[in-house]
Design a protein around this motif. Structure first.
Motif, PDB file in Angstrom:
ATOM      1  N   ALA A  43       0.822  -1.214   0.000  1.00 17.71           N
ATOM      2  CA  ALA A  43       0.000   0.000   0.000  1.00 17.71           C
ATOM      3  C   ALA A  43       0.854   1.261   0.000  1.00 17.71           C
ATOM      4  CB  ALA A  43      -0.933  -0.015   1.203  1.00 17.71           C
ATOM      5  N   GLU A  44       2.038   1.215   0.618  1.00 15.43           N
ATOM      6  CA  GLU A  44       2.892   2.394   0.707  1.00 15.43           C
ATOM      7  C   GLU A  44       3.977   2.424  -0.375  1.00 15.43           C
ATOM      8  OE1 GLU A  44       4.479   2.791   4.599  1.00 15.43           O
ATOM      9  OE2 GLU A  44       2.531   2.966   5.572  1.00 15.43           O
ATOM     10  N   SER A  45       3.950   1.463  -1.282  1.00 14.93           N
ATOM     11  CA  SER A  45       4.999   1.395  -2.303  1.00 14.93           C
ATOM     12  C   SER A  45       4.723   2.383  -3.427  1.00 14.93           C
ATOM     13  CB  SER A  45       5.079  -0.023  -2.877  1.00 14.93           C
ATOM     14  OG  SER A  45       3.952  -0.303  -3.688  1.00 14.93           O
ATOM     15  N   ASN A  46       5.688   2.508  -4.333  1.00 10.51           N
ATOM     16  CA  ASN A  46       5.561   3.445  -5.447  1.00 10.51           C
ATOM     17  C   ASN A  46       4.995   2.795  -6.707  1.00 10.51           C
ATOM     18  OD1 ASN A  46       7.665   1.809  -6.223  1.00 10.51           O
ATOM     19  ND2 ASN A  46       9.224   3.436  -6.236  1.00 10.51           N
ATOM     20  N   LEU A  47       4.397   1.616  -6.579  1.00 13.15           N
ATOM     21  CA  LEU A  47       3.784   0.966  -7.731  1.00 13.15           C
ATOM     22  C   LEU A  47       2.512   1.696  -8.148  1.00 13.15           C
ATOM     23  CD1 LEU A  47       4.131  -2.808  -6.749  1.00 13.15           C
ATOM     24  CD2 LEU A  47       5.442  -1.566  -8.490  1.00 13.15           C
ATOM     25  N   PRO A  48       2.117   1.622  -9.429  1.00 15.90           N
ATOM     26  CA  PRO A  48       0.854   2.230  -9.866  1.00 15.90           C
ATOM     27  C   PRO A  48      -0.333   1.614  -9.127  1.00 15.90           C
ATOM     28  CG  PRO A  48       2.218   1.637 -11.755  1.00 15.90           C
ATOM     29  CD  PRO A  48       2.874   1.042 -10.551  1.00 15.90           C
ATOM     30  N   ARG A  49      -1.402   2.396  -8.965  1.00 18.02           N
ATOM     31  CA  ARG A  49      -2.569   1.953  -8.210  1.00 18.02           C
ATOM     32  C   ARG A  49      -3.164   0.674  -8.786  1.00 18.02           C
ATOM     33  NH1 ARG A  49      -6.237   4.006  -4.648  1.00 18.02           N
ATOM     34  NH2 ARG A  49      -8.400   3.289  -4.847  1.00 18.02           N
ATOM     35  N   THR A  50      -3.252   0.605 -10.118  1.00 17.89           N
ATOM     36  CA  THR A  50      -3.839  -0.588 -10.732  1.00 17.89           C
ATOM     37  C   THR A  50      -2.981  -1.823 -10.462  1.00 17.89           C
ATOM     38  OG1 THR A  50      -2.734   0.025 -12.800  1.00 17.89           O
ATOM     39  CG2 THR A  50      -5.039   0.682 -12.545  1.00 17.89           C
ATOM     40  N   THR A  51      -1.671  -1.654 -10.453  1.00 17.82           N
ATOM     41  CA  THR A  51      -0.780  -2.774 -10.151  1.00 17.82           C
ATOM     42  C   THR A  51      -0.966  -3.231  -8.710  1.00 17.82           C
ATOM     43  OG1 THR A  51       0.845  -1.923 -11.733  1.00 17.82           O
ATOM     44  CG2 THR A  51       1.615  -3.546 -10.139  1.00 17.82           C
ATOM     45  N   LYS A  52      -1.076  -2.277  -7.795  1.00 17.85           N
ATOM     46  CA  LYS A  52      -1.309  -2.631  -6.391  1.00 17.85           C
ATOM     47  C   LYS A  52      -2.597  -3.435  -6.233  1.00 17.85           C
ATOM     48  CE  LYS A  52       0.881   1.497  -4.401  1.00 17.85           C
ATOM     49  NZ  LYS A  52       0.639   2.701  -3.575  1.00 17.85           N
ATOM     50  N   LEU A  53      -3.670  -2.973  -6.879  1.00 16.62           N
ATOM     51  CA  LEU A  53      -4.954  -3.665  -6.764  1.00 16.62           C
ATOM     52  C   LEU A  53      -4.870  -5.071  -7.344  1.00 16.62           C
ATOM     53  CD1 LEU A  53      -7.426  -0.768  -7.667  1.00 16.62           C
ATOM     54  CD2 LEU A  53      -6.976  -1.750  -5.411  1.00 16.62           C
ATOM     55  N   GLY A  54      -4.173  -5.212  -8.468  1.00 14.24           N
ATOM     56  CA  GLY A  54      -4.032  -6.531  -9.079  1.00 14.24           C
ATOM     57  C   GLY A  54      -3.246  -7.491  -8.202  1.00 14.24           C
ATOM     58  N   VAL A  55      -2.130  -7.013  -7.632  1.00 11.48           N
ATOM     59  CA  VAL A  55      -1.318  -7.865  -6.754  1.00 11.48           C
ATOM     60  C   VAL A  55      -2.099  -8.240  -5.501  1.00 11.48           C
ATOM     61  CG1 VAL A  55       0.767  -7.934  -5.336  1.00 11.48           C
ATOM     62  CG2 VAL A  55       0.853  -6.931  -7.632  1.00 11.48           C
ATOM     63  N   ALA A  56      -2.804  -7.267  -4.920  1.00 11.02           N
ATOM     64  CA  ALA A  56      -3.594  -7.542  -3.722  1.00 11.02           C
ATOM     65  C   ALA A  56      -4.686  -8.569  -4.006  1.00 11.02           C
ATOM     66  CB  ALA A  56      -4.209  -6.247  -3.186  1.00 11.02           C
ATOM     67  N   ALA A  57      -5.350  -8.437  -5.154  1.00 13.27           N
ATOM     68  CA  ALA A  57      -6.407  -9.389  -5.514  1.00 13.27           C
ATOM     69  C   ALA A  57      -5.836 -10.792  -5.699  1.00 13.27           C
ATOM     70  CB  ALA A  57      -7.112  -8.931  -6.789  1.00 13.27           C
ATOM     71  N   ALA A  58      -4.645 -10.873  -6.316  1.00 15.15           N
ATOM     72  CA  ALA A  58      -4.011 -12.178  -6.532  1.00 15.15           C
ATOM     73  C   ALA A  58      -3.692 -12.856  -5.209  1.00 15.15           C
ATOM     74  CB  ALA A  58      -2.731 -11.997  -7.353  1.00 15.15           C
ATOM     75  N   LEU A  59      -3.420 -12.082  -4.160  1.00 17.58           N
ATOM     76  CA  LEU A  59      -3.152 -12.657  -2.848  1.00 17.58           C
ATOM     77  C   LEU A  59      -4.438 -12.954  -2.087  1.00 17.58           C
ATOM     78  CD1 LEU A  59      -1.479 -13.446  -0.372  1.00 17.58           C
ATOM     79  CD2 LEU A  59      -1.283 -11.008   0.177  1.00 17.58           C
ATOM     80  N   LEU A  60      -5.371 -12.008  -2.090  1.00 20.56           N
ATOM     81  CA  LEU A  60      -6.560 -12.141  -1.242  1.00 20.56           C
ATOM     82  C   LEU A  60      -7.494 -13.245  -1.713  1.00 20.56           C
ATOM     83  CD1 LEU A  60      -7.352  -8.394  -0.510  1.00 20.56           C
ATOM     84  CD2 LEU A  60      -6.413 -10.100   1.058  1.00 20.56           C
ATOM     85  N   ALA A  61      -7.536 -13.515  -3.019  1.00 22.95           N
ATOM     86  CA  ALA A  61      -8.448 -14.552  -3.515  1.00 22.95           C
ATOM     87  C   ALA A  61      -8.144 -15.917  -2.895  1.00 22.95           C
ATOM     88  CB  ALA A  61      -8.398 -14.604  -5.043  1.00 22.95           C
ATOM     89  N   PRO A  62      -6.926 -16.456  -3.025  1.00 21.07           N
ATOM     90  CA  PRO A  62      -6.657 -17.757  -2.393  1.00 21.07           C
ATOM     91  C   PRO A  62      -6.597 -17.676  -0.874  1.00 21.07           C
ATOM     92  CG  PRO A  62      -4.644 -16.897  -3.382  1.00 21.07           C
ATOM     93  CD  PRO A  62      -5.757 -15.984  -3.809  1.00 21.07           C
ATOM     94  N   LEU A  63      -6.164 -16.523  -0.324  1.00 22.61           N
ATOM     95  CA  LEU A  63      -6.048 -16.404   1.132  1.00 22.61           C
ATOM     96  C   LEU A  63      -7.428 -16.458   1.796  1.00 22.61           C
ATOM     97  CD1 LEU A  63      -4.142 -15.957   3.548  1.00 22.61           C
ATOM     98  CD2 LEU A  63      -4.448 -13.490   3.211  1.00 22.61           C
TER      99      LEU A  63
END
Length: 417
Positions: A193-213
């Protein structure tokens, strides 16, 4: 005081950063999580390797490891130093208690590991605290942690769905893997959340983690993971909301700390019962009875306790005489599933006093943390404390080693010490 190790200049993420010293803590935590899930014990091996690699990294930076430890200690607040001292005294007491333990050989072996992990873990965190060589918005460590978490989440979902588990494992294979996975995932998401990645990239990475978790948390029979998830779900937004209620960092810390204590107490009291009702289980009542039974045994030797590992060696005759209305099924548990009850049982009031001093000093130490760092630590601390109060044994090597590796992630994120 000698000059600190300089903070590296900001620079964009590139592949070469994956194996730089500032990502060692993330790699170590990820590997320890994998080994905790698969084999349980080797997580301690990763912990020792992380310590040796940190020594090497400090040495290669042109600084003596002893100087790094000294700088880390000098940069710590007084409450943090008190918390460290109390924890080390408790570890020393565990070794001393082998003199009157019910099984001295077992107690000595366990206490030696416990003392070693506490000492090495403290040195590891102090060395990392002296080396703030990365900027806060660098996504490298976050992506490493999230990558490990995604792989482990998917693997555990497959294991649950097809009832596959490595040979020689048992029910704790699930409990230990999922609770450490949850903490690591939380760290990764907060760092993302505090990184310098683009917002869409953050949302995609978070979704990839939260779905199986999330799928895993629904499937799992690990009550400790479900409780930790409830604590994180409630404490994180409340802590962030409270942090915006005051412009003074001290007042803000006090507000957040108060919220942390209240929420942790509420969840500790009711979360197990809520989850039990949802899952049609009765574990909370059983644990309450277990705590009562072991507390009664502890009152027989209230000052110094029964010695390390006493819960494993209390005899049926002893339990039946002290608490005749309870079935002897409680003797099948190797520990009381509560850090405070276990400490009272094994180390008496002296041990309980050291635990109380360490926890109070740790809470006060948050007043010295930068706000952005405190907002990470408090929800995670609440989850760890509640799990420690209802589930894992106080001195289990895999658990303590992983907690030190989790703590080791924080110093690497600060801009200065």
């Amino acid at each position: 005081m000698a000059s600190r190790i300089p903070v590296a200049a900001s620079h964009p993420m590139h592949p070469g950063q994956l194996f730089k010293p500032h990502t060692l803590s993330a790699w170590s935590l990820g590997l320890a999580m994998v080994l905790t899930v698969l084999f349980q014990k080797p997580a301690v091996f990763v912990f020792v390797v992380a310590f040796l690699l940190t020594i090497l990294a400090v040495q290669l930076s042109g600084t003596a490891p002893s100087d790094a430890v000294k700088w880390g200690w000098q940069s710590a607040s007084l409450p943090a130093k008190i918390a460290i001292g109390a924890a080390l005294l408790l570890a020393g007491l565990s070794l001393t208690s082998t003199l009157w333990a019910l099984n001295p050989d077992y107690a000595f072996n366990k206490a030696s590991r416990h003392l070693g992990i506490m000492v090495v873990g403290t040195l590891l965190v102090l060395m990392r605290s002296s080396r703030p060589e990365r900027r806060d918005d660098d996504p490298t460590a976050a992506l490493i942690l999230i990558g490990f978490s995604i792989v482990i989440s998917i693997m555990l979902v497959i294991i649950y769905l097809w009832d596959i588990r490595p040979a020689g494992t048992y029910v704790h294979f699930y409990n230990r893997g999922t609770v450490i996975l949850l903490f690591t995932s939380f760290l990764g998401l907060m760092m993302l959340a505090e990184s310098n990645l683009p917002r869409t990239t953050k949302l995609g990475v978070a979704a990839a983690l939260l779905a199986p978790l999330c799928w895993l948390l629904v499937l799992t029979d690990s009550q400790s993971s479900q409780i930790a998830a409830v604590v994180l779900l409630f404490t994180t937004p409340v802590v962030f909301w409270l942090s915006k209620k005051s412009h003074s960092s001290v007042n803000r810390s006090l507000l957040v700390g108060a919220g942390f204590v209240v929420i942790a107490a509420i969840v500790a009291a009711f979360a197990t019962g809520i989850i039990d009702r949802l899952a049609a289980r009765a574990h909370s009542f059983e644990r309450f009875e277990m705590w009562v039974a072991f507390t009664d045994v502890a009152w027989v030797k209230p000052v110094m306790g029964w010695g390390l590992g006493a819960a494993r060696f209390i005899t049926e005759e002893m339990m039946a005489e002290l608490y005749p209305n309870l079935a002897n099924q409680w003797l099948f548990y190797p520990h009381p599933h509560n850090v405070f009850v276990q400490t009272f049982l094994e180390f008496g009031m002296i041990g309980l006093a050291l635990v109380a001093v360490a926890l109070v000093a740790y809470a006060l130490a948050t007043l010295w943390y930068p706000t952005e760092r405190m907002l990470w630590i408090l929800p995670l601390s609440a989850a760890i404390l509640v799990v420690w109060a209802v589930s894992h044994g106080a001195w289990q090597s895999w658990w303590i080693a992983n907690l030190f590796l989790i703590a080791n992630v924080f110093p690497a994120r600060t801009r200065s010490t």
